[in-house]
Design an enzyme around this catalytic site. Structure first.
Site, PDB file in Angstrom:
ATOM      1  N   LYS A 118       0.829  -1.209   0.000  1.00 30.48           N
ATOM      2  CA  LYS A 118       0.000   0.000   0.000  1.00 30.48           C
ATOM      3  C   LYS A 118       0.856   1.249   0.000  1.00 30.48           C
ATOM      4  CE  LYS A 118      -4.376  -1.383   2.052  1.00 30.48           C
ATOM      5  NZ  LYS A 118      -5.373  -1.066   3.061  1.00 30.48           N
ATOM      6  N   LYS A 201      -5.130  -8.867  -7.339  1.00 32.39           N
ATOM      7  CA  LYS A 201      -6.327  -9.065  -6.525  1.00 32.39           C
ATOM      8  C   LYS A 201      -7.458  -8.131  -6.985  1.00 32.39           C
ATOM      9  CE  LYS A 201      -6.905  -7.480  -2.247  1.00 32.39           C
ATOM     10  NZ  LYS A 201      -6.940  -7.218  -0.804  1.00 32.39           N
ATOM     11  N   LYS A 204     -11.420  -2.765  -4.317  1.00 33.96           N
ATOM     12  CA  LYS A 204     -12.353  -1.642  -4.470  1.00 33.96           C
ATOM     13  C   LYS A 204     -11.693  -0.493  -5.202  1.00 33.96           C
ATOM     14  CE  LYS A 204     -13.349  -2.589   0.289  1.00 33.96           C
ATOM     15  NZ  LYS A 204     -13.774  -2.320   1.596  1.00 33.96           N
TER      16      LYS A 204
END
Ligand code: AMP
Ligand code: TRP
Length: 339
Positions: A118, A201, A204
């Protein structure tokens, strides 16, 4: 020392940050529903304190919290049978989180692959909360002495960290207080992949809406996304081995299996030799049949936000009844004086 005996208790949570995908549904929500009534006490949380580890617009955070609650309810979480609440209403999460910040080691946090992914090259610009969040997640779980934590594959490392924190706490204080929690990661579709790139993956936050199925997508959109999903020129194989090195093909087979409560093997057995032109519409029909009633119910529930808030408040009260005695005992073990 006698071994503490712990009730079989499930805890899991999802962040209210943005929309919900088929990955959240198959990797988390559907399994939370399936674990109700299976001999577990079940506690499910909308982890709003985790959401703010990255900036959230306050109005959107409220909306996402209610929408996630609606998704839980519409998917079959029964607010009587399970405890359903949002994290920030139970202050003990933050309080135990602080203690675990003092138990966890910086070196452990440095190994967390999700933070590295991230943060990328911008680690220094991330919030301290994003770096520390696995310790708060450990607090979420251990505050209830949860024994089982259903999560998608991406959360495995954080549940392992939770075990390390429990063990270190128990060792440091010479107690057998926190249980060593089991991650529950089983079944197909524990890692639902991006429809345009089977090596990533489904999430969202991705560049294109075509790469994910949202729980609120309508039937036409779902059908279109599956029709346009990336595949390869080969038909479906006659065994699971035949999906090796075919990430997109494997993903569609696993999604079908997850939605239809079957194994990937039995999907292959049913569709051996099928072309994508046959399999994709079948998958789209199945997805629409499973997701449409859920999104319709979510929309209904979202018409009455006060009722959602009331349910969350009631859930938080029940959560506090379990959490507060465990926090009080923890404070005592640590050596905090209470008058
Ligand atoms: P998050 O949306 O990151 O808070 O994730 C909530 C839950 O959904 C966690 O248990 C995740 O493991 C699960 N989850 C999220 N994305 C996926 C995915 N693509 N495949 C399987 N599980 C997922
Ligand atoms: N970290 C999890 C995620 O990003 C969400 C989460 C927070 C969680 N606390 C938890 C999951 C406790 C399971 C148990 O998906």
């Amino acid at each position: 020392m006698t071994e503490a005996v712990h009730t079989r208790r499930v805890f899991s949570g999802i962040k209210p940050s943005g929309g919900l995908t088929l990955g959240n549904y198959l990797g988390a929500i559907k399994r939370f529903v399936d674990m109700q009534g299976q001999g577990f006490e079940t506690i499910y949380c909308v982890v709003d304190m985790h959401a703010i580890t990255v900036w959230q617009n306050p109005a959107e955070l409220k909306h996402a919290t209610r929408e996630l609650t609606a998704a839980y309810l519409a998917s079959g979480i029964d607010p009587e049978q399970s405890i359903l609440f949002n994290q920030s209403q139970v202050a003990a999460h933050a309080e135990l989180g602080w203690i675990f910040n003092c138990v966890a080691r910086v070196g452990w946090m440095d190994r967390m692959t999700q933070f590295k992914e991230k943060a990328g090259k911008n680690a220094e610009k991330q919030s301290l909360g994003l770096y520390a969040y696995p310790a708060l997640m450990a607090a979420d779980i251990l505050l209830y002495h949860a024994t089982h934590v259903p999560v998608g594959d991406d959360q495995k490392q954080h549940v392992e960290l939770t075990r390390d924190i429990a063990q270190k706490f128990n060792n440091d204080f010479g107690v057998d207080f926190f249980p060593i929690t089991e991650p529950v990661i089983e079944g197909p579709a524990m890692r639902v992949m991006n429809l345009r790139d089977g090596t990533k993956k489904m999430s969202k936050s991705g560049d294109s809406d075509m790469e994910r199925i949202n729980m609120t997508d309508d039937a036409d959109t779902i059908a279109k996304k599956f029709r346009k999903a990336k595949t390869d020129p080969e038909p479906l194989p006659d065994s699971l081995d035949g999906l090796k090195d075919r990430p997109e093909a494997r993903n569609l087979v696993e999604i079908y299996a997850g939605l239809n409560n079957m194994t990937a093997e039995s999907v292959i057995a049913e569709y051996t030799g099928a072309q994508w032109g046959q399999f994709k519409p079948a998958l789209a029909d199945l997805a629409v049949a499973k997701l449409s009633p859920i999104s319709a119910r979510m929309a209904e529930l979202m018409n009455d936000p006060a009722e959602i808030d009331r349910l969350l408040g009631r859930g938080a009260e029940r959560a506090r009844e379990i959490a507060e005695p465990i926090l009080a005992k923890t404070y005592d073990i640590v050596g905090f004086v209470r008058g």
